[in-house]
Every structure is written in C-alpha cells, then in structure tokens.
Design a protein around this motif. Structure first.
Motif: not given
Length: 525
Positions: A206, A208-211
């Motif tokens: 989760e 790693s998916k951040q902007e």
C-alpha cells in the motif's frame, strides 16, 4: 492506597465508564494481597458501575485481579498492584473495559479483530520502568478489541520466583503462549507486525502505491517531528517514515532542560511531538525502518518491509542508539544480565552486585540510581578520570556501596550460559588483568548514529555521522539531515528540534529553486 487528590481525579475519569465492570480478585494471605484488596474496593467506591468479586480459581496467580466487562469475555489481568508508572495503564484499562473508545486507527483495529488464533501474553514489568506502560497498554487494548488475545501484566517484584525461573533480567519482557516473544518497548503496530506477517507485506504494498512526496523525513524523533511540522506548514506534501515515532526520546526518563517546560519525561514528550505533527496533513508511516536510499531526480527510500517511497527531497533524522562495548559476552548475555536502561531494569537486580561501564554523565547517573537498589555498584571508566559533571561525581563518591575504577578497559563479560556472573578488565596503567564477580552489567558509553544503510550514499564522518553544512545540506543535492545522526555538536533535544526546523526550511528552499530551474524558457518573440 489512594490519597484524596488521586481519588478525586480517578472518580472524574470513571464517569466515562458506560458498561458495568467487575474487578475479580485472586487473593492469598500475603500483605500484597491485602493491599490489592484495599485498592480494588477504593476504586469500586468511586463508581456505581464497578463491583469487586473474589475468585476461587487456584490456577491463577495470587495476588492478581482481572478487570472484566460484566457478561462478556473482555478482560485484562494485573498480577501485582499497578501503581508507579503503571497507574496510567490501570486507569486506561478501567475506561476501555468500561466501554470508552480505544484511540487506534481504524485500520489497526480491523487488523487486530482479524487476527486468527488464540494469543495468551504474559508481560513481565517493573513499576519503575518507563518503557513498560506502552507495551502493557497496547496489549490491554488489543485484548479488549479481540478477546481471543489474553494479557497478564506481572510485576516482577511481586513474583520473584517466576523472574528467577525464567531468567528475566530486563523489562518489559513478553511471553506468548508460554514461549519468549520479545523484550523492550513496543507499540501496537510493532506487536501486530510480529503477529501478522502477511499484514506487514500488505502495508508495504500500500505504501509503495503512494504519490511521490515533496519532502520525506526519515526518522520520527525531535528532529524529524520539527522537520515535518515546518514542511507541512509550507503546504507541501510531507511524509514521515520511522521505525518508531519518538525515537530515542522514548528511552529517556527525565527531561529538565527543554526550554519552556521545567520538566517532563521522554514518553510524554514523544506523545506531544506526535500529536503536534498529526495536527497537520502529514503522512506518518510508523514501524517502517529505512534500508536503502537511492539518490536521483526522484529520490527513493526503501524499507526493510519492502516498501519503496518516492520523494523530491529527503531529510535524514534517524538519530542514534546506545553504543555497545563490543566485548565477548555482551551480545550473548544481553537481557540476561547485560542491560542499557538502569531505570527499567535496575529493580530486577535488587540486592545484587552490578557494574556500570562508562564515566560520563549517563554512567555516573546510572551508578547513583542503582546504588539505591542493588547491593554494590562498581563504576568502570576507560579514562584516567570520570568525565561527568562535578556535582554528579561528588554525589557518587559519597555513596558507601560504590567503587570507582578508572584507567580500566573492559575486556569481557562472563556467565554460566544463562546469566551474567562476572566482568573482566585490564588495568591500563599496570597491564594487569582483573575479574569482578557480579550479576549485572549496565553499559553507558554514549551513542552511535543510525547510518549503516547510508554508507556509500552520503558523506559520513569517521564516527559514522552524516556530514552537514550550516544549512543541513549533505553531500548529495536534495538530501538533508538533522539531529543526533549528524556532525552537529552537542546531542541535545532542543538542538535537534532546531536543526530539524532548519533542514526543513532548507529543503523547501531547494524545492522552490528546483522548480524554477525546471520551468521552460519562453521562446523569443
């Protein structure tokens, strides 16, 4: 047991109890049991929702008591009388068992509810340990959320035979279903990460998916918190990735030199730091230890859990940890006679002989504190004189059960395979080797910066500190550093806070200048 002022405060808190509570006591004929019975009846007298019962179950520790939600399986148990640092744990347990909301993130609560299995924890504590309450309160809350989690907090001073049988020489120490689980301060997130490894992998994915962030602070101590606040106030996307928010401050007992407050303690100060940061739009990623830094136009911070975070700038504020003496026996007997926190672990050595290695302020203060608990303290200093403040040295020398040995190089820590029974040192003047018979060694020789993951990335000093200039800039553009991890002299909380703010302002200036440089030049008319 409780004075009038404390009763008045507790009664005010207990007004928040909304569900009936039973205090179920398991008592024997000991004086501690009589004290416990008196305390429970005093508490029950403060609320019409609390009653006291006695159990005849001989399988339970005596004296102990459970705080039980009437008509349910929700309960927490204390073996001993939770006063001292644990009084807050008692109050919180009363409120939470009584239906007061538990202040965990929704995701954490769901993760606790979804744990599959039966978990019976035993937490060995001492009432003078400032690290123990966080563990006790985390496990208490978890057991209230998920009744398949059971917790008994055990005061080692009341159950010395158990402490001896299990070779417990450091607190807090946890056992799960009868097996060793862990030692030391731990947040609910850290405990969950050990219980739910799949959950840790999900969390990393989760993250790693951040902007990408505008600024990412690595470290959650005073420097990191100040950096986060200053960055967030600039309106830029800010994140904090930390092994544990609060950092080394969590292991500090007394803080009496932070400007604007006469005194506080480390855990309370750490909570205040986190609450201040959370006041702003800051993404806090706790229990995430950085493992690699990859410079570039978009900087990457990789964590041990597998998360990969991207950011335009980084502020390194990873702090420092206790320095080890690196002699044979130190690692082998860590938590089995080798200790680093005299306030936490000192009571476990009552009536025993111990050594303190280190003659600076922390070492001398440790020796003074321990002298009031143990039979005898030997302070060992490598140099030819103690380095502590004169007032502390004078106090130490006035104590009858303290010996001071200077010009001594510690060469080994010895044991019987289970616990410490001696320490050897070399007299640096004569070259003679000597051995002390003792049961505990407290290491107090300063700090080492947390920079192992940065080697080959930014320039480090010969001591492993991050080299910074007056603006907090490192040798790599876009990467800044602040606090005890840097070459800035004087490792103090107030200095770390100022350096964190400065590094944050420098990072913002870098971002502004970088954005201007990237703007395309208008074509000539």
């Amino acid at each position: 047991m409780l004075d009038a002022s404390l009763k008045e405060q507790l009664q005010a808190y207990l007004q928040r109890v909304v569900q009936p509570i039973e205090l179920v006591a398991s008592l024997d004929a000991s004086p501690k049991a009589a004290e416990m019975k008196e305390l429970l009846h005093e508490i029950a007298a403060l609320s019409d929702k609390i009653t006291v019962l006695e159990s005849n179950d001989d399988t339970l520790r005596k004296p102990s008591f459970a705080i039980k939600r009437a008509g349910s399986d929700v309960a927490v148990r204390f073996a001993g009388i939770p006063m001292g640092h644990e009084f807050t744990s008692l109050v919180l347990a009363l409120l939470q068992v009584g239906g007061h909301p538990i202040k965990f993130d929704d995701a954490v609560i769901e993760q606790i509810k979804n744990l599959d299995g039966d978990f019976e924890f035993e937490a060995y504590i001492s009432l003078s340990c400032h690290n123990c309450p966080e563990v006790v309160q985390a496990l208490n809350s978890m057991s209230i959320i998920n009744p398949r989690i059971k917790i008994t907090s055990i005061d080692g001073g009341v159950f010395p035979d158990e402490v001896e049988a299990r070779q417990i020489l450091a607190v807090p120490m946890l056992f799960l279903n009868g097996e060793y689980f862990g030692q030391g301060r731990a947040s609910v997130e850290e405990i969950l990460a050990k219980l739910d490894t799949a959950g840790g992998a999900r969390r990393a994915a989760e993250l790693s998916k951040q902007e990408p962030f505008d600024v990412l602070i690595v470290g959650g101590g005073p420097a990191g918190a100040a950096a986060a606040i200053y960055a967030a106030r600039k309106g830029i996307r800010t994140g904090v990735v930390a092994d544990r928010f609060g950092g080394q401050v969590l292991d500090t007992l007394a803080i009496e030199n932070f400007v604007s407050m006469k005194e506080t303690d480390g855990p309370r100060f750490a909570i205040a730091l986190e609450e201040h940061v959370k006041h702003y739009e800051v993404e806090i990623m706790n229990t995430q230890r950085a493992s690699k830094l990859v410079p570039g136009k978009m900087i990457e911070v990789q964590t041990e859990s597998g998360a990969v975070l991207k950011t335009k700038s980084v502020i390194l504020a990873t702090g420092a940890r206790w320095r080890e003496i690196n002699v044979p026996g130190e690692k082998e007997y860590r938590n089995h006679g080798v200790a680093y926190c005299p306030h936490c672990d000192g009571p476990l050595f009552k009536g025993k002989r111990v050594a303190v290695v280190g003659g600076g302020n922390s070492g001398v203060e440790a020796a003074i504190d321990l002298a009031g608990i143990v039979a005898h303290v030997t302070l060992i200093e490598f140099g030819d004189a103690l380095r502590a403040d004169a007032i502390l040295v004078k106090k130490l020398k006035s104590l009858a059960n303290v010996d001071i040995i200077t010009s001594a190089q510690t060469t080994g820590i010895h044991g019987d395979g289970k616990k410490v029974n001696g320490l050897s040192y070399t007299d640096r003047n004569s070259g003679a080797s000597r051995k002390l018979e003792l049961e505990g060694v407290f290491v107090q020789i300063g700090l080492v910066p947390n920079t192992e993951f940065l080697k080959g990335t930014v320039e480090l000093s010969r001591f492993g500190e991050i080299e910074v200039n007056a603006r907090g800039e490192t040798s790599v553009p876009g990467i800044f550093a602040a606090g005890d991890v840097t070459t800035v002299p004087f490792k103090q909380i107030v200095i770390a806070v100022g350096e964190g703010a400065k590094a944050s302002l420098s990072a913002f200036d870098y971002l502004v200048r970088s954005s201007v440089e990237e703007e395309p030049v208008a074509a000539a008319a």
